[in-house]
Write a protein that holds these residues in place. Structure first.
Motif, PDB file in Angstrom:
ATOM      1  N   PHE A 238     -16.138  10.824  11.964  1.00 40.70           N
ATOM      2  CA  PHE A 238     -15.049  10.063  11.353  1.00 40.70           C
ATOM      3  C   PHE A 238     -13.833  10.962  11.146  1.00 40.70           C
ATOM      4  O   PHE A 238     -13.963  12.142  10.810  1.00 40.70           O
ATOM      5  CB  PHE A 238     -15.484   9.467  10.015  1.00 40.70           C
ATOM      6  N   VAL A 239     -12.661  10.370  11.335  1.00 44.81           N
ATOM      7  CA  VAL A 239     -11.399  11.073  11.110  1.00 44.81           C
ATOM      8  C   VAL A 239     -10.601  10.308  10.059  1.00 44.81           C
ATOM      9  O   VAL A 239     -10.764   9.099   9.885  1.00 44.81           O
ATOM     10  CB  VAL A 239     -10.582  11.211  12.410  1.00 44.81           C
ATOM     11  N   GLN A 240      -9.727  11.017   9.378  1.00 42.74           N
ATOM     12  CA  GLN A 240      -8.967  10.441   8.269  1.00 42.74           C
ATOM     13  C   GLN A 240      -7.592   9.999   8.742  1.00 42.74           C
ATOM     14  O   GLN A 240      -6.909  10.718   9.469  1.00 42.74           O
ATOM     15  CB  GLN A 240      -8.838  11.485   7.153  1.00 42.74           C
ATOM     16  N   TYR A 241      -7.176   8.788   8.301  1.00 44.34           N
ATOM     17  CA  TYR A 241      -5.884   8.240   8.696  1.00 44.34           C
ATOM     18  C   TYR A 241      -4.888   8.160   7.554  1.00 44.34           C
ATOM     19  O   TYR A 241      -3.716   7.886   7.792  1.00 44.34           O
ATOM     20  CB  TYR A 241      -6.070   6.845   9.306  1.00 44.34           C
ATOM     21  N   GLY A 242      -5.335   8.358   6.315  1.00 44.77           N
ATOM     22  CA  GLY A 242      -4.376   8.345   5.223  1.00 44.77           C
ATOM     23  C   GLY A 242      -4.972   7.885   3.911  1.00 44.77           C
ATOM     24  O   GLY A 242      -6.022   7.229   3.869  1.00 44.77           O
ATOM     25  N   ASP A 243      -4.284   8.261   2.817  1.00 44.21           N
ATOM     26  CA  ASP A 243      -4.648   7.844   1.465  1.00 44.21           C
ATOM     27  C   ASP A 243      -3.575   6.896   0.938  1.00 44.21           C
ATOM     28  O   ASP A 243      -2.375   7.112   1.164  1.00 44.21           O
ATOM     29  CB  ASP A 243      -4.761   9.052   0.534  1.00 44.21           C
ATOM     30  N   PHE A 244      -4.017   5.876   0.189  1.00 42.45           N
ATOM     31  CA  PHE A 244      -3.086   4.849  -0.271  1.00 42.45           C
ATOM     32  C   PHE A 244      -3.472   4.390  -1.671  1.00 42.45           C
ATOM     33  O   PHE A 244      -4.618   4.508  -2.093  1.00 42.45           O
ATOM     34  CB  PHE A 244      -3.084   3.645   0.683  1.00 42.45           C
ATOM     35  N   ARG A 245      -2.474   3.834  -2.335  1.00 45.66           N
ATOM     36  CA  ARG A 245      -2.671   3.232  -3.654  1.00 45.66           C
ATOM     37  C   ARG A 245      -2.185   1.793  -3.601  1.00 45.66           C
ATOM     38  O   ARG A 245      -1.145   1.499  -3.012  1.00 45.66           O
ATOM     39  CB  ARG A 245      -1.900   4.010  -4.721  1.00 45.66           C
ATOM     40  N   CYS A 246      -2.948   0.898  -4.243  1.00 45.66           N
ATOM     41  CA  CYS A 246      -2.548  -0.506  -4.318  1.00 45.66           C
ATOM     42  C   CYS A 246      -2.820  -1.021  -5.729  1.00 45.66           C
ATOM     43  O   CYS A 246      -3.938  -0.893  -6.235  1.00 45.66           O
ATOM     44  CB  CYS A 246      -3.303  -1.350  -3.287  1.00 45.66           C
TER      45      CYS A 246
ATOM     46  N   PHE B 292       0.863  -1.176   0.000  1.00 44.93           N
ATOM     47  CA  PHE B 292       0.000   0.000   0.000  1.00 44.93           C
ATOM     48  C   PHE B 292       0.905   1.233   0.000  1.00 44.93           C
ATOM     49  O   PHE B 292       1.658   1.461   0.953  1.00 44.93           O
ATOM     50  CB  PHE B 292      -0.921   0.012   1.219  1.00 44.93           C
ATOM     51  N   ILE B 293       0.835   1.992  -1.071  1.00 45.51           N
ATOM     52  CA  ILE B 293       1.707   3.149  -1.243  1.00 45.51           C
ATOM     53  C   ILE B 293       1.010   4.381  -0.674  1.00 45.51           C
ATOM     54  O   ILE B 293      -0.085   4.742  -1.127  1.00 45.51           O
ATOM     55  CB  ILE B 293       2.028   3.366  -2.728  1.00 45.51           C
ATOM     56  N   PRO B 294       1.592   5.037   0.322  1.00 50.00           N
ATOM     57  CA  PRO B 294       0.953   6.253   0.853  1.00 50.00           C
ATOM     58  C   PRO B 294       0.947   7.368  -0.189  1.00 50.00           C
ATOM     59  O   PRO B 294       1.910   7.542  -0.938  1.00 50.00           O
ATOM     60  CB  PRO B 294       1.821   6.604   2.067  1.00 50.00           C
TER      61      PRO B 294
ATOM     62  N   VAL C  42      -6.200  -0.442 -10.465  1.00 50.19           N
ATOM     63  CA  VAL C  42      -5.607   0.385  -9.414  1.00 50.19           C
ATOM     64  C   VAL C  42      -6.682   0.695  -8.380  1.00 50.19           C
ATOM     65  O   VAL C  42      -7.793   1.104  -8.732  1.00 50.19           O
ATOM     66  CB  VAL C  42      -5.030   1.695  -9.983  1.00 50.19           C
ATOM     67  N   LEU C  43      -6.336   0.477  -7.120  1.00 54.83           N
ATOM     68  CA  LEU C  43      -7.231   0.822  -6.017  1.00 54.83           C
ATOM     69  C   LEU C  43      -6.698   2.066  -5.323  1.00 54.83           C
ATOM     70  O   LEU C  43      -5.550   2.094  -4.866  1.00 54.83           O
ATOM     71  CB  LEU C  43      -7.323  -0.327  -5.008  1.00 54.83           C
ATOM     72  N   TRP C  44      -7.534   3.094  -5.263  1.00 51.25           N
ATOM     73  CA  TRP C  44      -7.223   4.282  -4.482  1.00 51.25           C
ATOM     74  C   TRP C  44      -8.039   4.195  -3.200  1.00 51.25           C
ATOM     75  O   TRP C  44      -9.269   4.121  -3.248  1.00 51.25           O
ATOM     76  CB  TRP C  44      -7.571   5.548  -5.261  1.00 51.25           C
ATOM     77  N   LEU C  45      -7.370   4.193  -2.063  1.00 46.70           N
ATOM     78  CA  LEU C  45      -8.026   3.930  -0.787  1.00 46.70           C
ATOM     79  C   LEU C  45      -7.843   5.096   0.168  1.00 46.70           C
ATOM     80  O   LEU C  45      -6.799   5.760   0.169  1.00 46.70           O
ATOM     81  CB  LEU C  45      -7.457   2.664  -0.134  1.00 46.70           C
ATOM     82  N   ARG C  46      -8.850   5.312   0.987  1.00 41.12           N
ATOM     83  CA  ARG C  46      -8.740   6.243   2.111  1.00 41.12           C
ATOM     84  C   ARG C  46      -9.234   5.529   3.360  1.00 41.12           C
ATOM     85  O   ARG C  46     -10.349   4.989   3.376  1.00 41.12           O
ATOM     86  CB  ARG C  46      -9.544   7.512   1.866  1.00 41.12           C
ATOM     87  N   LEU C  47      -8.408   5.526   4.386  1.00 42.93           N
ATOM     88  CA  LEU C  47      -8.738   4.859   5.645  1.00 42.93           C
ATOM     89  C   LEU C  47      -9.295   5.885   6.620  1.00 42.93           C
ATOM     90  O   LEU C  47      -8.675   6.918   6.885  1.00 42.93           O
ATOM     91  CB  LEU C  47      -7.490   4.191   6.221  1.00 42.93           C
TER      92      LEU C  47
END
Length: 471
Positions: free
Chosen positions: A87-95, A59-61, A103-108
């Motif tokens: 809700f609070v944001q912990y980061g964006d990632f690419r997988c 998972f690439i930040p 390509v999956l663009w994710l936000r936790l």
């Protein structure tokens, strides 16, 4: 005679359409067995040869500015929607490894008070012309290690759920906040102790949390015989059993049936706990995502009184929203007095993003029900516009799409405008009995606030009058 002729004409016109639909469906199910057999014969060997699943995906930040426009819009819209619920944001990632050629663009995200985690995902394929899609997933981990997962993923899952995971797939619940309400209420109904470990870890090691969650699922599927691990490879492949069931679930025309079956199972489970999924589907204005009680003893007979009760709630829902209109549903009391039965306040906001030459427009309603003493917030309808060039962007900056309405003592309220409006309508009706229906406060094309009062005359004929709302 005329209705009979119209009925015969309607049947004659629609008969070819009915026959065409029947022929298409008949042809579909005639070729379905052969198509399914072909997909199994070709798909299973290809899956065994080509599909590999990483045990520990990378998972690439990402920085928010690095996200492509489609992913940024999807992730930002969902995040802003869920912020109202803490809700609070912990980061964006690419997988790039979880789904082949995708390509999956994710936000936790996470809700620390309730221990609920969320993943907002944008799915972008590298090949073909398939449009990008997004989904939201909420998860709660209980102290015994079991996990409850609620999502609106748009495809059937290829393999069964691991034993520790209960997954609810609701494809028609498109609003993230509505999906969260269903997940939250189900967790509350289960009344099981919740583990906060995952939420606490998300604050300090979000990538490790994502990897370990994936590893646990892979290991469980390997133990169940659906996947096969390799000692000298950092990936796993499907077993014969897993490949067969995976192709079977994804093959045409069974894929849609499996997706519908998963949706029905989730709806039945939620119905057992008194949760009706149907009320969380449809248009944004018909979905209620938050309900609150009015302070005891509150009397609301005017638009201004209702606005004072909802002003802070509107700011919490969308800090940049402005009021654009109010629709009041009227009812007649036995005493002859006309009172508001429901007041619907419509809010709208516009966020400009110069670095992307985009503006995002959001709208939602807040309903006030004086008789029941309840406030209701609807789901947020979201849209965006992308300027083609700098000239168009500058032109947008010169004019706003919003038409704000500013309630205050400078406007005529319902208690003062309704008697004069009904008097004018009575004069037009020449003594006919009128039943007041609704009153709308809005800004006209010239920027002036106006009232429009609608009533029903005899013969179910609507009549209306428009009055200036300014004092």
């Amino acid at each position: 005679m005329r209705p009979l002729l119209l009925s015969l004409l309607r049947q004659f016109v629609l008969l070819p359409s009915y026959l065409l639909v029947l022929l298409v469906r008949l042809g579909k199910w005639l070729i379905a067995p052969l198509a399914l057999l072909f997909q199994l014969l070709i798909g299973v060997p290809l899956v065994l040869l080509r599909i590999r699943q990483p045990v520990r995906p990378h998972f690439i930040p990402m920085q928010e500015s690095e996200l492509p426009n489609a992913a940024w819009i999807a992730l930002t819209d969902a995040t802003e929607t869920l912020t109202a619920d803490g809700f609070v944001q912990y980061g964006d990632f690419r997988c790039d490894e979880l789904i082949q050629n995708t390509v999956l663009w994710l936000r936790l995200l996470g809700q620390p008070e309730r221990g609920i985690g969320a993943i907002v995902a944008q799915v972008q394929t590298r090949i073909g012309t398939c449009p990008s899609r997004q989904f939201v997933e909420f998860s709660t981990t209980f102290e015994d290690g079991r996990v409850l997962d609620t999502n609106n993923f748009y495809l059937p899952y290829s393999l069964p759920n691991p034993p520790y995971l209960a997954r609810l797939q609701l494809k028609d619940v498109w609003d993230p906040r509505a999906l969260y309400v269903l997940h939250r209420e189900l967790v509350t109904s289960l009344a099981q102790p919740i583990s906060m470990e995952r939420i606490e870890r998300a604050t300090r090691d979000p990538i490790g949390l994502l990897i370990d969650s994936h590893v646990r699922e892979i290991q469980s599927l390997c133990e169940g015989g659906w996947l096969q691990a390799s000692n000298d490879s950092p990936s796993v492949r499907l077993s014969w059993r897993g490949a067969l069931i995976g192709v079977w679930r994804q093959a045409w025309p069974l894929a849609s049936s499996h997706l519908l079956a998963a949706d029905r199972r989730a709806r039945r489970l939620l119905a057992e706990y008194g949760l009706d999924v149907t009320s969380f589907t449809g248009s944004a204005t018909s979905i209620v995502v938050d309900r609150q009680a009015l302070p005891e003893g509150t009397v609301i007979e005017t638009v201004g009184a209702g606005y004072e009760q909802i002003r802070l709630l509107a700011q919490r829902t969308d800090p940049g929203a402005v009021l654009e209109g109010v629709v009041v549903e009227l009812e007649n009391q036995t005493s002859g007095k006309t009172t508001p039965r429901e007041l619907r306040y419509s809010f709208r906001s516009c966020d400009r993003h110069a670095e992307r030459r985009m503006r995002r427009i959001h709208s939602f309603d807040i309903l006030v029900e004086p008789n029941t003493g309840r406030l209701s917030v609807t789901a947020m309808d979201r849209d965006f516009e992308h300027a083609h060039d700098e000239a168009e962007w500058v032109e947008w900056g010169a004019r706003s799409p919003l038409q704000p309405l500013y309630p205050g003592p400078w406007l005529r309220d319902l208690d003062s405008v309704l008697p004069s409006a009904l008097a004018q309508l009575a004069n037009r009706a020449s003594g006919e009995c009128l039943l007041p229906d609704s009153a709308s406060l809005f800004v006209d094309e010239h920027g002036a606030p106006c009232w429009q009062i609608v009533a029903w005359a005899q013969g179910n004929t609507p009549v209306h009058v428009t009055l200036d709302a300014r004092l």
